[in-house]
Write a protein that holds these residues in place. Sequence first.
Motif, PDB file in Angstrom:
ATOM      1  N   UNK A  66      20.987  -2.928  -2.985  1.00  0.00           N
ATOM      2  CA  UNK A  66      21.231  -2.853  -1.702  1.00  0.00           C
ATOM      3  C   UNK A  66      21.052  -4.164  -1.160  1.00  0.00           C
ATOM      4  N   UNK A  67      22.112  -4.657  -0.397  1.00  0.00           N
ATOM      5  CA  UNK A  67      22.332  -6.245  -0.002  1.00  0.00           C
ATOM      6  C   UNK A  67      22.598  -6.166   1.509  1.00  0.00           C
ATOM      7  N   UNK A  68      22.007  -6.758   2.383  1.00  0.00           N
ATOM      8  CA  UNK A  68      22.176  -6.798   3.645  1.00  0.00           C
ATOM      9  C   UNK A  68      23.731  -7.332   3.959  1.00  0.00           C
ATOM     10  N   UNK A  69      24.356  -6.424   4.896  1.00  0.00           N
ATOM     11  CA  UNK A  69      25.742  -6.775   5.119  1.00  0.00           C
ATOM     12  C   UNK A  69      25.916  -7.839   6.462  1.00  0.00           C
ATOM     13  N   UNK A  70      25.846  -8.883   5.913  1.00  0.00           N
ATOM     14  CA  UNK A  70      25.954 -10.099   6.696  1.00  0.00           C
ATOM     15  C   UNK A  70      27.520 -10.687   6.695  1.00  0.00           C
ATOM     16  N   UNK A  71      27.768 -11.873   7.272  1.00  0.00           N
ATOM     17  CA  UNK A  71      29.003 -12.342   7.263  1.00  0.00           C
ATOM     18  C   UNK A  71      29.442 -12.466   5.822  1.00  0.00           C
ATOM     19  N   UNK A  72      28.791 -12.898   4.743  1.00  0.00           N
ATOM     20  CA  UNK A  72      28.928 -13.239   3.284  1.00  0.00           C
ATOM     21  C   UNK A  72      29.489 -11.821   2.837  1.00  0.00           C
ATOM     22  N   UNK A  73      28.306 -10.627   3.144  1.00  0.00           N
ATOM     23  CA  UNK A  73      28.689  -9.461   2.505  1.00  0.00           C
ATOM     24  C   UNK A  73      29.909  -8.868   2.834  1.00  0.00           C
ATOM     25  N   UNK A  74      30.393  -9.216   4.331  1.00  0.00           N
ATOM     26  CA  UNK A  74      31.721  -8.508   4.827  1.00  0.00           C
ATOM     27  C   UNK A  74      32.887  -9.053   3.973  1.00  0.00           C
ATOM     28  N   UNK A  75      32.700 -10.259   3.764  1.00  0.00           N
ATOM     29  CA  UNK A  75      33.719 -11.020   3.125  1.00  0.00           C
ATOM     30  C   UNK A  75      33.870 -10.780   1.518  1.00  0.00           C
ATOM     31  N   UNK A  76      32.579 -10.278   1.089  1.00  0.00           N
ATOM     32  CA  UNK A  76      32.530  -9.736  -0.477  1.00  0.00           C
ATOM     33  C   UNK A  76      33.435  -8.590  -0.399  1.00  0.00           C
ATOM     34  N   UNK A  77      33.122  -7.510   0.575  1.00  0.00           N
ATOM     35  CA  UNK A  77      33.765  -6.229   0.639  1.00  0.00           C
ATOM     36  C   UNK A  77      35.194  -6.334   0.906  1.00  0.00           C
TER      37      UNK A  77
END
Length: 307
Positions: A66-77
């Motif tokens: 489980x990883x925090x959904x920060x800006x980097x996470x949104x870009x990954x998804x």
Amino acid sequence: MSDEIPVIRLHTKNGELVARDGLVLSFFIHRNHEDVAHAIWRALQIYLRAIPPQSLGWYGSDEGDMVPLDDEGWEHNRKQILERSWGTAWIVELFENAGGGGSYQFEYHGRRIDEPSWPTPQNPATSVAFTFPTEYLVTHGPEHFRTLALEIARELPFSFGYASPAIISSSGAWFSLRKQVQEVLQRYLGLDLPRLGETSRNIGTQARGAYWLTFLGQPLLGQLGGRETVERQLDLPGVSVQSLDEERILVTLGERPEALDTERQSIPLPYREMTRVLEPFLFYEEEVTGLPWDPISLRLRNRRLGE
């Protein structure tokens, strides 16, 4: 409103909330991931605009963490849905929190449904689900929720979809309390237990059951005889059939969702008739891995509303 859907809070022995009441909106699509990726992304944006800001704060990484959904996470998804071209499955899971009891969730399982490497007899479908707390329905009302469900549905070339009261629990966290889950589901026949990954591996173009909002598209609607046939079979008080276009319809069973408490009521006629209409195409072979039922009991559960 709150009387129709029970307040459910299931905790582990150490007090961790792992499952709760809510609503799920799910769609199963007989298309390959690359054919629907942009539609899925548009549907996600509609969902994000409808729910409170920052309601989704975590995501499941490729490694299972489980990883925090920060800006980097949104870009990954975003890349996972719109840009990754290799593989046979695309999985995106976004959660309200890192535990099991969050209310807002987005889950997507993109497939190449004609991929020859799928083990037989699997019959996959691309699938997507959006969840909400019951409080969202109480605050905004059933007509608002139905309008939102229609807005999302119009983006998707679904074969089957539904909206239902449900037990909401991220990543199968409910398994640790499966006996309690079974007891709740046996009493409330209108509650769903979403298992998108398992269901989408085998549902193909079948229907999962009769629900408050039941979406029918191609090829399932054609197999049922088309809109006019469905409308004629469901000519009942409280049932409405609405066209999204020539290929897709929404069947609404009553003004609001119901948990169908067996201790207080019998199964309403619209649910029984909807089950009868879908009977030849009901999905019975859902995997029982992790479920508190054996295959025979699960089959009875899946056709429960037709009794």
